[in-house]
Scaffold this active site. Structure first.
Site, PDB file in Angstrom:
ATOM      1  CE  LYS A 136      46.599   4.037  24.743  1.00 32.17           C
ATOM      2  NZ  LYS A 136      45.773   5.179  25.128  1.00 32.17           N
ATOM      3  CG  HIS A 190      47.253  20.655  19.510  1.00 30.10           C
ATOM      4  ND1 HIS A 190      47.164  21.875  18.881  1.00 30.10           N
ATOM      5  CD2 HIS A 190      48.326  20.048  18.981  1.00 30.10           C
ATOM      6  CE1 HIS A 190      48.162  22.003  18.034  1.00 30.10           C
ATOM      7  NE2 HIS A 190      48.872  20.913  18.064  1.00 30.10           N
TER       8      HIS A 190
END
Length: 104
Positions: free
Chosen positions: A54, A91
């Site tokens: 990206k 996370h």
């Protein structure tokens, strides 16, 4: 010039996917698999690879196992062989997120 990419993924999605050897072989390198002891770590590595593409702005144009996310002695992730990059992985709960910043 700076470029940034971010990706988020459900850890449970990676848990299901790693049951398939073909997925593991096409996404992760041997060193990544040696480092990762939990699905959440693999999910973070996966997200970092997606974030890298990206940031490049190219879309995924090669197999993900051609990019390697390694970790320094402090645990900080980095893109192996890419000097002009910074990687952050986190996370929580059922999500892993990664951001990659590239500069010229």
């Amino acid at each position: 010039m700076f470029k940034i990419g971010t990706d988020i993924i459900r850890i449970s999605r990676i848990e299901k996917s790693i049951a398939r050897n073909s997925f593991i072989a096409s996404v992760f390198t041997e060193k990544e698999l040696e480092y990762a002891k939990k699905a959440e770590t693999l999910a973070g590595i996966f997200a970092a690879k997606e974030a890298y593409f990206k940031a490049l702005g190219t879309g995924i144009n090669s197999r993900l196992n051609r990019i390697e996310i390694l970790h320094g002695s402090s645990g900080k992730p980095y893109l192996n062989g890419v000097e002009n990059a910074d990687v952050s992985i986190s996370h929580d709960g059922d999500f892993a997120v990664a951001t990659v910043i590239l500069w010229e």
